[in-house]
Motif scaffolding. Structure first.
Motif, short mmCIF file in Angstrom:
data_model
loop_
_atom_site.label_atom_id
_atom_site.label_comp_id
_atom_site.label_asym_id
_atom_site.label_seq_id
_atom_site.Cartn_x
_atom_site.Cartn_y
_atom_site.Cartn_z
N ARG A 180 -2.59 -10.58 -6.23
CA ARG A 180 -3.74 -9.88 -5.66
C ARG A 180 -3.98 -10.31 -4.21
O ARG A 180 -3.71 -11.45 -3.83
CB ARG A 180 -5.00 -10.21 -6.45
CG ARG A 180 -5.10 -9.58 -7.80
CD ARG A 180 -6.49 -9.88 -8.34
NE ARG A 180 -6.60 -9.57 -9.75
CZ ARG A 180 -7.66 -9.85 -10.47
NH1 ARG A 180 -8.69 -10.48 -9.93
NH2 ARG A 180 -7.71 -9.53 -11.75
N ASN A 181 -4.47 -9.37 -3.43
CA ASN A 181 -4.88 -9.65 -2.05
C ASN A 181 -3.76 -10.26 -1.21
O ASN A 181 -4.00 -11.06 -0.31
CB ASN A 181 -6.10 -10.59 -2.05
CG ASN A 181 -6.86 -10.52 -0.73
OD1 ASN A 181 -6.94 -9.46 -0.11
ND2 ASN A 181 -7.41 -11.65 -0.29
N ALA A 182 -2.53 -9.88 -1.54
CA ALA A 182 -1.39 -10.42 -0.80
C ALA A 182 -1.45 -9.99 0.67
O ALA A 182 -1.84 -8.87 0.99
CB ALA A 182 -0.09 -9.94 -1.43
N ASP A 183 -1.02 -10.88 1.53
CA ASP A 183 -0.97 -10.60 2.96
C ASP A 183 0.35 -9.90 3.27
O ASP A 183 1.42 -10.52 3.25
CB ASP A 183 -1.09 -11.91 3.75
CG ASP A 183 -0.99 -11.69 5.26
OD1 ASP A 183 -1.05 -10.53 5.70
OD2 ASP A 183 -0.86 -12.70 5.98
N LEU A 184 0.28 -8.60 3.58
CA LEU A 184 1.49 -7.83 3.82
C LEU A 184 2.08 -8.09 5.21
O LEU A 184 3.17 -7.61 5.52
CB LEU A 184 1.21 -6.33 3.65
CG LEU A 184 0.78 -5.90 2.24
CD1 LEU A 184 0.49 -4.40 2.20
CD2 LEU A 184 1.85 -6.26 1.21
N TYR A 281 4.92 -3.72 6.54
CA TYR A 281 4.09 -3.82 5.34
C TYR A 281 4.84 -3.33 4.11
O TYR A 281 4.73 -3.92 3.03
CB TYR A 281 2.82 -2.98 5.51
CG TYR A 281 1.78 -3.58 6.44
CD1 TYR A 281 1.84 -4.91 6.84
CD2 TYR A 281 0.74 -2.79 6.92
CE1 TYR A 281 0.89 -5.44 7.69
CE2 TYR A 281 -0.23 -3.32 7.77
CZ TYR A 281 -0.15 -4.63 8.16
OH TYR A 281 -1.10 -5.16 9.00
N GLY A 282 5.60 -2.25 4.26
CA GLY A 282 6.36 -1.73 3.12
C GLY A 282 7.42 -2.70 2.65
O GLY A 282 7.62 -2.90 1.44
N TYR A 283 8.13 -3.32 3.59
CA TYR A 283 9.15 -4.30 3.22
C TYR A 283 8.53 -5.55 2.59
O TYR A 283 9.09 -6.12 1.64
CB TYR A 283 9.98 -4.69 4.44
CG TYR A 283 10.80 -3.56 5.02
CD1 TYR A 283 11.67 -2.82 4.21
CD2 TYR A 283 10.72 -3.23 6.37
CE1 TYR A 283 12.43 -1.78 4.74
CE2 TYR A 283 11.48 -2.19 6.91
CZ TYR A 283 12.33 -1.48 6.08
OH TYR A 283 13.08 -0.45 6.60
N SER A 361 0.76 2.60 0.71
CA SER A 361 -0.07 3.64 1.29
C SER A 361 -1.43 3.03 1.63
O SER A 361 -1.84 2.04 1.02
CB SER A 361 -0.25 4.81 0.32
OG SER A 361 -0.99 5.86 0.90
N ALA A 362 -2.12 3.63 2.58
CA ALA A 362 -3.47 3.18 2.92
C ALA A 362 -4.38 3.40 1.72
O ALA A 362 -4.23 4.38 0.98
CB ALA A 362 -3.98 3.93 4.14
N GLU A 363 -5.33 2.50 1.52
CA GLU A 363 -6.25 2.64 0.39
C GLU A 363 -7.07 3.92 0.55
O GLU A 363 -7.37 4.36 1.66
CB GLU A 363 -7.18 1.43 0.30
CG GLU A 363 -8.02 1.17 1.53
CD GLU A 363 -8.86 -0.09 1.41
OE1 GLU A 363 -8.89 -0.66 0.30
OE2 GLU A 363 -9.46 -0.51 2.41
N SER A 400 -5.33 -2.43 2.75
CA SER A 400 -6.52 -2.29 3.57
C SER A 400 -6.10 -2.14 5.03
O SER A 400 -4.94 -2.39 5.38
CB SER A 400 -7.40 -3.53 3.41
OG SER A 400 -6.74 -4.67 3.99
N PRO A 401 -7.02 -1.75 5.91
CA PRO A 401 -6.67 -1.66 7.34
C PRO A 401 -6.18 -2.99 7.91
O PRO A 401 -5.44 -3.02 8.89
CB PRO A 401 -7.98 -1.22 7.99
CG PRO A 401 -8.73 -0.50 6.91
CD PRO A 401 -8.38 -1.23 5.64
#
Length: 524
Positions: A180-184, A281-283, A361-363, A400-401
């Motif tokens: 949870r809340n991972a830093d992308l 972020y995707g990777y 994807s953006a929330e 999140s943004p």
């Protein structure tokens, strides 16, 4: 259907968030470990939403069409299937040129509505006349779209950190639930980024020469990467970005390669910092979601499985990939497609049954209705990429943004069309399948007929000169397709570039092997 059984995408997201909040586990989202099952045969009410169907398509009687079919629409994005098939228009050659020569052939987006504002306001520019036979008008599109056969894997291969192609599963990854809340944005400074380059077919063609693929290669109508076929399938709903493909035909098999100019490569390589971070972020999500070993490893006693703990799966190296090569059919057309697979769930069974596609994807904000519409339109590409390779499950991470993973949600590929249909109705898979089938038939009638086969070319030398031809297929949003034959100088300056010696965009060694087999009167 009972209303309580319906679940829109917004409802699914809300339910996932509630389950995640109620979970007692530490650092793990509340998603079942077994995951969704593989797609099953749909009910009659659900048939048009199922991505994989068996059977053969029936062709209707053909007759010429003089006008583009038109339908009404309620909004620019609400495309609807028209009553007529795409119309093939042959632009007449300028006076004084070779009789019956073809300059540019076009396939308009006539199975869907083309807004008047997006139609070309000026005549199509003529090109140098091309001596080639004019194909017959396409048949009418009647009844349901042609069936799409469930993909069957022929072979798989890996790319190593040194970008070497090896036919093993060393780069295969296994799915694990992300924290949870991972830093992308974590690890972006250590990102080993593969240089942008032309998406050649070379790796796929090496696979096509192997014994596991040879029999299917002999009878394939089209060979290309999954990403290129995705562009063709999703074209009816594409409103912003066009694309160019290079096309060659060798003894009845058509090869498709994306054409990317030097300027486009430079733009991709020099992305703006914000765009580059979004790409990363995707990777990073893939790293959080995957491991190099199965998630259920045996303990010391050999009996009790111990699940892997969520966390960072390793620094990102985009040179490393695991790819699957599959065979499938669209109507009566046989396809060989290759594409990268992100990971498998639990166990690799040698077929796509456990493949998983990972996306970010953006929330979706409840106060912005446009967020849901934007996401559902994005689902079209997710869906198409997955069903073309037979991937039954898509896991979407919402960020999140600030680049934090707020939640993630698994989707069954076969269920996505129904979810969108019950919500905003932004796309229909039948329209995509119908358009893709017409496009491939258009190429087969045009490029395939102009090239011929070695047995009909008169002599091997005459056939070889035709097989060297490279065509350019251009898609323009709101208009459709244009197809023309490249001049020899254009082939040398735009297509045969790079260090490796090529015939068109095919490696010279591959092209010569095809010709050698034909010289022995083998069907290649």
């Amino acid at each position: 259907m009972d209303k309580s059984s319906k679940r829109t995408i917004t409802q699914l997201l809300n339910e996932s968030a509630e389950e995640s909040s109620a979970s007692n586990g530490e650092g793990e989202a509340a998603v079942g470990s077994n995951g969704p099952s593989a797609p099953t045969a749909p009910s009659s009410a659900d048939k048009d939403g199922d991505p994989w169907q068996e059977g053969s398509s029936s062709s209707a009687n053909s007759r010429p069409r003089a006008k583009v079919a038109r339908t009404r629409q309620n909004s620019p994005t609400a495309f609807r299937t028209a009553s007529r098939s795409p119309v093939l228009m042959t632009v007449n050659a300028p006076s004084g040129s070779t009789p019956n020569a073809i300059t540019i052939q076009t396939l308009p987006l006539s199975i869907i509505h083309i807004p008047r504002s997006s139609r070309p306001s000026s005549p199509v520019q003529m090109r140098t006349p091309i001596p080639a036979p004019a194909p017959a008008a396409p048949p009418l599109v009647q009844g349901p779209p042609p069936p799409f056969q469930k993909p069957h894997q022929l072979v798989a291969f890996s790319y190593t950190p040194a970008r070497e192609q090896v036919f093993d599963n060393s780069s295969l990854r296994y799915f694990i639930e992300p924290p949870r809340n991972a830093d992308l944005g974590y690890g972006i400074q250590r990102w080993i980024r593969k240089p942008e380059e032309r998406a050649r077919l070379d790796g796929l063609l090496v696979a096509c020469l192997r014994k596991e693929v040879k029999a299917e290669r002999k009878r394939a109508d089209f060979i290309t990467w999954r990403g290129i076929m995705t562009k063709i399938f999703t074209a009816p709903y594409e409103q912003r970005e066009g694309w160019d493909l290079n096309v060659m035909c060798v003894n009845g098999t058509i090869y498709l390669e994306e054409h990317v100019s030097d300027r486009q490569l430079d733009l991709k390589q020099d992305l703006a910092p914000d765009h580059l971070r979004m790409t990363y972020y995707g990777y990073a999500f893939e790293s959080y979601c995957t491991r190099s070993e199965p998630p259920l490893k045996q303990n010391g006693d050999g009996n009790t499985p111990a699940p892997s703990k969520p966390g960072w799966g390793g620094d990102v190296d985009t040179n490393v990939q695991w790819c699957s090569v599959v065979k499938t059919k669209l109507g009566d057309l046989r396809l060989i497609l290759g594409g990268e697979v992100d990971c498998v769930r639990d166990t690799y069974v040698g077929q796509p049954d456990t493949f998983v596609e990972l996306k970010t994807s953006a929330e979706i904000r409840s106060t912005y209705k446009g967020d849901k519409r934007k996401f559902e339109l994005k689902l079209l590409k997710f869906y198409t990429q997955s069903f073309l390779l037979g991937v039954p499950e898509i896991v979407v991470g919402f960020r999140s943004p600030e680049g934090r993973l707020t939640q993630y949600l698994p989707f069954q590929t076969s269920r996505l069309p129904k979810l969108v249909r019950e919500s905003t109705k932004q796309w229909e898979p039948g329209t995509c399948v119908q358009w893709a089938h017409e496009t491939l038939q258009f190429l087969k009638r045009t490029v395939g007929t102009a090239t011929g086969t070695v047995t009909r070319a008169g002599s091997p030398g005459d056939y070889e000169s035709r097989a060297r031809n490279v065509w350019r297929l251009r898609f323009e949003p709101g208009f459709g397709l244009k197809l023309w034959l490249l001049h020899e100088s254009e082939v040398k300056s735009q297509v045969e570039v790079g260090e490796q010696e090529r015939v068109g965009f095919l490696p010279k060694s591959y092209f010569e092997e095809m010709l050698a087999s034909m010289a022995k009167k083998e069907v290649v």
